[in-house]
Design an enzyme around this catalytic site. Sequence first.
Site, PDB file in Angstrom:
ATOM      1  N   ILE A   1      42.731  40.143  43.559  1.00 15.55           N
ATOM      2  CA  ILE A   1      41.585  40.955  43.153  1.00 15.55           C
ATOM      3  C   ILE A   1      40.865  41.460  44.402  1.00 15.55           C
ATOM      4  O   ILE A   1      40.687  40.702  45.361  1.00 15.55           O
ATOM      5  CB  ILE A   1      40.603  40.100  42.320  1.00 15.55           C
ATOM      6  CG1 ILE A   1      41.313  39.511  41.102  1.00 15.55           C
ATOM      7  CG2 ILE A   1      39.370  40.900  41.922  1.00 15.55           C
ATOM      8  CD1 ILE A   1      40.618  38.300  40.503  1.00 15.55           C
ATOM      9  N   CYS A   2      40.445  42.726  44.378  1.00 18.28           N
ATOM     10  CA  CYS A   2      39.558  43.240  45.425  1.00 18.28           C
ATOM     11  C   CYS A   2      38.543  44.167  44.764  1.00 18.28           C
ATOM     12  O   CYS A   2      38.317  44.079  43.558  1.00 18.28           O
ATOM     13  CB  CYS A   2      40.341  43.923  46.554  1.00 18.28           C
ATOM     14  SG  CYS A   2      41.082  45.502  46.108  1.00 18.28           S
ATOM     15  N   ARG A   3      37.957  45.064  45.516  1.00 24.32           N
ATOM     16  CA  ARG A   3      36.926  45.944  44.956  1.00 24.32           C
ATOM     17  C   ARG A   3      37.524  46.978  44.007  1.00 24.32           C
ATOM     18  O   ARG A   3      37.053  47.171  42.903  1.00 24.32           O
ATOM     19  CB  ARG A   3      36.158  46.642  46.089  1.00 24.32           C
ATOM     20  CG  ARG A   3      34.929  47.409  45.603  1.00 24.32           C
ATOM     21  CD  ARG A   3      34.241  48.095  46.752  1.00 24.32           C
ATOM     22  NE  ARG A   3      35.019  49.196  47.267  1.00 24.32           N
ATOM     23  CZ  ARG A   3      34.984  50.440  46.798  1.00 24.32           C
ATOM     24  NH1 ARG A   3      34.174  50.751  45.817  1.00 24.32           N
ATOM     25  NH2 ARG A   3      35.736  51.384  47.324  1.00 24.32           N
TER      26      ARG A   3
ATOM     27  N   SER B   1      41.285  47.605  43.855  1.00 21.50           N
ATOM     28  CA  SER B   1      42.700  47.225  43.679  1.00 21.50           C
ATOM     29  C   SER B   1      43.622  47.794  44.752  1.00 21.50           C
ATOM     30  O   SER B   1      44.819  47.581  44.699  1.00 21.50           O
ATOM     31  CB  SER B   1      43.253  47.528  42.274  1.00 21.50           C
ATOM     32  OG  SER B   1      43.478  48.890  42.037  1.00 21.50           O
TER      33      SER B   1
ATOM     34  N   MET C   1      37.249  44.825  41.047  1.00 20.30           N
ATOM     35  CA  MET C   1      35.943  44.393  40.535  1.00 20.30           C
ATOM     36  C   MET C   1      35.112  45.566  40.021  1.00 20.30           C
ATOM     37  O   MET C   1      34.217  45.377  39.205  1.00 20.30           O
ATOM     38  CB  MET C   1      35.173  43.623  41.613  1.00 20.30           C
ATOM     39  CG  MET C   1      35.757  42.256  41.940  1.00 20.30           C
ATOM     40  SD  MET C   1      35.875  41.138  40.512  1.00 20.30           S
ATOM     41  CE  MET C   1      34.139  40.699  40.271  1.00 20.30           C
TER      42      MET C   1
END
Length: 103
Positions: free
Chosen positions: A65-67, A69, A93
């Site tokens: 997961i990141c901000r 993708s 996110m």
Amino acid sequence: MNKVETITPEELQKKLEAGEKPEMVDVREHDEVESGMIPGAKHVPMGEIPERMNEFDKDKEYIFICRSSARSGNVCHYMNEQGFKVRNMVGGMMSWGGETKRP
């Protein structure tokens, strides 16, 4: 390059609501996770992944997961090349509508 499997935020939310405990790894930077992470996710900044490979198990599947993708997608490709089972949460996110907690 192998195609990386994905999971939508909604699919992940359903897994969590069903009581599943997927291995989630948030690869955002320290200041980014201050705004909140998915409960149960482990924080390993993208730049630390290579030196922390010993923390991962090839018998488990990891959801990165990141901000948005993009970074988690890069991590997924890297981990996939190392022989790990991975999924990228599409939209990151920014698309997560579920609960978050501060680290």
